[in-house]
Design a protein around this motif. Sequence first.
Motif, PDB file in Angstrom:
ATOM      1  N   HIS A 124       0.288  10.226  -9.726  1.00 31.00           N
ATOM      2  CA  HIS A 124       0.317  11.633  -9.732  1.00 31.00           C
ATOM      3  C   HIS A 124       1.099  12.309 -11.037  1.00 31.00           C
ATOM      4  CE1 HIS A 124      -1.547  11.813  -5.974  1.00 31.00           C
ATOM      5  NE2 HIS A 124      -0.819  10.895  -5.328  1.00 31.00           N
ATOM      6  N   PRO A 125       0.782  11.973 -12.336  1.00 34.55           N
ATOM      7  CA  PRO A 125       1.582  12.388 -13.472  1.00 34.55           C
ATOM      8  C   PRO A 125       1.783  13.887 -13.751  1.00 34.55           C
ATOM      9  CG  PRO A 125      -0.683  11.645 -14.024  1.00 34.55           C
ATOM     10  CD  PRO A 125      -0.685  11.557 -12.644  1.00 34.55           C
ATOM     11  N   SER A 126       0.539  14.635 -13.261  1.00 36.34           N
ATOM     12  CA  SER A 126       0.738  15.928 -13.627  1.00 36.34           C
ATOM     13  C   SER A 126       0.908  16.901 -12.335  1.00 36.34           C
ATOM     14  CB  SER A 126      -0.709  16.516 -14.273  1.00 36.34           C
ATOM     15  OG  SER A 126      -1.775  16.230 -13.385  1.00 36.34           O
ATOM     16  N   ASP A 127       1.310  16.379 -11.355  1.00 41.59           N
ATOM     17  CA  ASP A 127       1.752  17.003 -10.226  1.00 41.59           C
ATOM     18  C   ASP A 127       3.423  17.071 -10.027  1.00 41.59           C
ATOM     19  OD1 ASP A 127       1.872  18.074  -7.715  1.00 41.59           O
ATOM     20  OD2 ASP A 127       0.605  16.397  -6.624  1.00 41.59           O
ATOM     21  N   ALA A 128       3.810  18.375  -9.743  1.00 40.41           N
ATOM     22  CA  ALA A 128       5.209  18.745  -9.492  1.00 40.41           C
ATOM     23  C   ALA A 128       5.656  18.882  -8.170  1.00 40.41           C
ATOM     24  CB  ALA A 128       5.656  19.692 -10.707  1.00 40.41           C
ATOM     25  N   ASN A 129       4.689  18.484  -7.417  1.00 42.72           N
ATOM     26  CA  ASN A 129       4.918  19.115  -5.793  1.00 42.72           C
ATOM     27  C   ASN A 129       5.860  17.902  -5.356  1.00 42.72           C
ATOM     28  OD1 ASN A 129       3.303  21.341  -5.919  1.00 42.72           O
ATOM     29  ND2 ASN A 129       1.327  20.139  -5.431  1.00 42.72           N
ATOM     30  N   THR A 130       6.628  18.224  -4.241  1.00 42.78           N
ATOM     31  CA  THR A 130       7.338  17.274  -3.493  1.00 42.78           C
ATOM     32  C   THR A 130       6.432  16.585  -2.734  1.00 42.78           C
ATOM     33  OG1 THR A 130       9.252  18.786  -3.676  1.00 42.78           O
ATOM     34  CG2 THR A 130       9.123  17.081  -2.019  1.00 42.78           C
ATOM     35  N   ARG A 131       6.798  15.175  -2.755  1.00 39.05           N
ATOM     36  CA  ARG A 131       5.811  14.547  -1.845  1.00 39.05           C
ATOM     37  C   ARG A 131       6.805  13.648  -0.957  1.00 39.05           C
ATOM     38  NH1 ARG A 131       0.531  13.758  -3.133  1.00 39.05           N
ATOM     39  NH2 ARG A 131      -0.047  14.842  -4.883  1.00 39.05           N
ATOM     40  N   HIS A 132       6.189  13.090   0.063  1.00 41.22           N
ATOM     41  CA  HIS A 132       6.803  12.026   0.888  1.00 41.22           C
ATOM     42  C   HIS A 132       6.011  10.952   0.910  1.00 41.22           C
ATOM     43  CE1 HIS A 132       9.564  15.057   2.534  1.00 41.22           C
ATOM     44  NE2 HIS A 132       8.478  15.860   2.841  1.00 41.22           N
ATOM     45  N   ALA A 133       6.681   9.809   0.368  1.00 40.33           N
ATOM     46  CA  ALA A 133       5.779   8.518   0.077  1.00 40.33           C
ATOM     47  C   ALA A 133       6.388   7.304   1.246  1.00 40.33           C
ATOM     48  CB  ALA A 133       6.050   8.115  -1.156  1.00 40.33           C
ATOM     49  N   TYR A 134       5.216   6.474   1.627  1.00 43.15           N
ATOM     50  CA  TYR A 134       5.501   5.499   2.621  1.00 43.15           C
ATOM     51  C   TYR A 134       5.282   4.006   1.651  1.00 43.15           C
ATOM     52  CZ  TYR A 134       6.060   8.775   6.466  1.00 43.15           C
ATOM     53  OH  TYR A 134       6.362   9.757   7.188  1.00 43.15           O
ATOM     54  N   LEU A 135       5.820   3.187   1.811  1.00 40.87           N
ATOM     55  CA  LEU A 135       5.372   1.974   1.434  1.00 40.87           C
ATOM     56  C   LEU A 135       5.171   1.069   2.714  1.00 40.87           C
ATOM     57  CD1 LEU A 135       5.071  -0.374  -0.778  1.00 40.87           C
ATOM     58  CD2 LEU A 135       7.363  -0.999  -0.536  1.00 40.87           C
ATOM     59  N   TYR A 136       3.800   0.622   2.578  1.00 42.20           N
ATOM     60  CA  TYR A 136       3.368  -0.426   3.785  1.00 42.20           C
ATOM     61  C   TYR A 136       3.262  -1.797   3.300  1.00 42.20           C
ATOM     62  CZ  TYR A 136       1.987   4.145   5.934  1.00 42.20           C
ATOM     63  OH  TYR A 136       2.195   5.386   6.541  1.00 42.20           O
ATOM     64  N   VAL A 137       4.100  -2.558   3.980  1.00 37.28           N
ATOM     65  CA  VAL A 137       3.886  -4.024   3.591  1.00 37.28           C
ATOM     66  C   VAL A 137       2.786  -4.693   4.447  1.00 37.28           C
ATOM     67  CG1 VAL A 137       5.034  -6.367   3.415  1.00 37.28           C
ATOM     68  CG2 VAL A 137       6.316  -4.237   2.801  1.00 37.28           C
ATOM     69  N   VAL A 138       1.611  -5.047   3.667  1.00 34.50           N
ATOM     70  CA  VAL A 138       0.174  -5.250   4.238  1.00 34.50           C
ATOM     71  C   VAL A 138       0.186  -6.937   4.157  1.00 34.50           C
ATOM     72  CG1 VAL A 138      -2.081  -4.911   4.309  1.00 34.50           C
ATOM     73  CG2 VAL A 138      -0.574  -3.155   3.865  1.00 34.50           C
ATOM     74  N   VAL A 139      -0.145  -7.699   5.376  1.00 32.30           N
ATOM     75  CA  VAL A 139      -0.543  -8.932   5.432  1.00 32.30           C
ATOM     76  C   VAL A 139      -1.907  -9.125   5.498  1.00 32.30           C
ATOM     77  CG1 VAL A 139       0.054 -11.116   6.687  1.00 32.30           C
ATOM     78  CG2 VAL A 139       1.819  -9.701   6.307  1.00 32.30           C
TER      79      VAL A 139
ATOM     80  N   VAL B  72       0.812  -1.254   0.056  1.00 33.43           N
ATOM     81  CA  VAL B  72      -0.073   0.023   0.072  1.00 33.43           C
ATOM     82  C   VAL B  72       0.997   1.190  -0.045  1.00 33.43           C
ATOM     83  CG1 VAL B  72      -1.729   1.507   1.264  1.00 33.43           C
ATOM     84  CG2 VAL B  72      -1.769  -1.100   1.154  1.00 33.43           C
ATOM     85  N   PHE B  73       0.748   2.015  -1.064  1.00 33.14           N
ATOM     86  CA  PHE B  73       1.561   3.053  -1.110  1.00 33.14           C
ATOM     87  C   PHE B  73       0.808   4.336  -0.296  1.00 33.14           C
ATOM     88  CE2 PHE B  73       2.539   0.578  -4.805  1.00 33.14           C
ATOM     89  CZ  PHE B  73       3.792   0.567  -4.695  1.00 33.14           C
ATOM     90  N   GLY B  74       1.283   5.107   0.358  1.00 37.05           N
ATOM     91  CA  GLY B  74       0.866   6.294   0.940  1.00 37.05           C
ATOM     92  C   GLY B  74       1.720   7.634   0.672  1.00 37.05           C
ATOM     93  N   ASP B  75       0.978   8.510   0.395  1.00 32.47           N
ATOM     94  CA  ASP B  75       2.167   9.643   0.055  1.00 32.47           C
ATOM     95  C   ASP B  75       1.249  11.128   0.659  1.00 32.47           C
ATOM     96  OD1 ASP B  75       0.642  11.504  -2.627  1.00 32.47           O
ATOM     97  OD2 ASP B  75      -0.097   9.427  -2.667  1.00 32.47           O
ATOM     98  N   ARG B  76       1.968  12.110   1.008  1.00 32.11           N
ATOM     99  CA  ARG B  76       1.515  13.415   1.225  1.00 32.11           C
ATOM    100  C   ARG B  76       2.496  14.426   1.097  1.00 32.11           C
ATOM    101  NH1 ARG B  76       3.264  11.664   6.930  1.00 32.11           N
ATOM    102  NH2 ARG B  76       1.339  10.912   7.091  1.00 32.11           N
TER     103      ARG B  76
END
Length: 180
Positions: free
Chosen positions: A144-159, A66-70
């Motif tokens: 987010h193809p048209s978004d040039a903002n800086t994002r912080h992303a997380y990868l959650y490994v979900v079981v 699960v990818f999370g970004d803000r």
Amino acid sequence: MTEATFVLSIMLLTLLWAAIVARVFVAVVRTLCPKFLPAWFTLTMRWAPSWRLFGQVGATFDLYGVFGDRLDDETEEHFHSSYGNTRRWFHPFINPYSRYRYLFRELMQFTMYRYLRDASQDPATVQTVNLLEQITKDEIRRLHPSDANTRHAYLYVVVDRGYFAKETPEAKISLGPFTV
């Protein structure tokens, strides 16, 4: 072709067709009557092959990312599942898991195993996390193809415990934040 080879090929072809017919039968019955679960049908579901790579009926778990970004100025995180967005109408008949998705799950499984064993600084684990970071960045850019903002992303490994499980899916490890 000898007679033994011919008989063996017919037996293998019959076994393949029996597996396909059993899988289609289970899929049709589960679609038409989802609550129909007599003992003989439960046994058929257990022995019929599954098209899914993990999480077959009777398997112990299903693993997906699960990818999370803000954004920098936001506190709310947006979640994107790598699991649900890939389902298409032909997936009950054709295995949807390409080599990339198989390798992605293998990498997540390896990393989760190493992190849970407190081996997160091992060189192989660091290399795997770097690869998962690159996959996460590519996936967030794709989402987010048209978004040039800086994002912080997380990868959650979900079981997840599988399709018929009563337990809710849980995030075993979280990797990040990665600046995209």
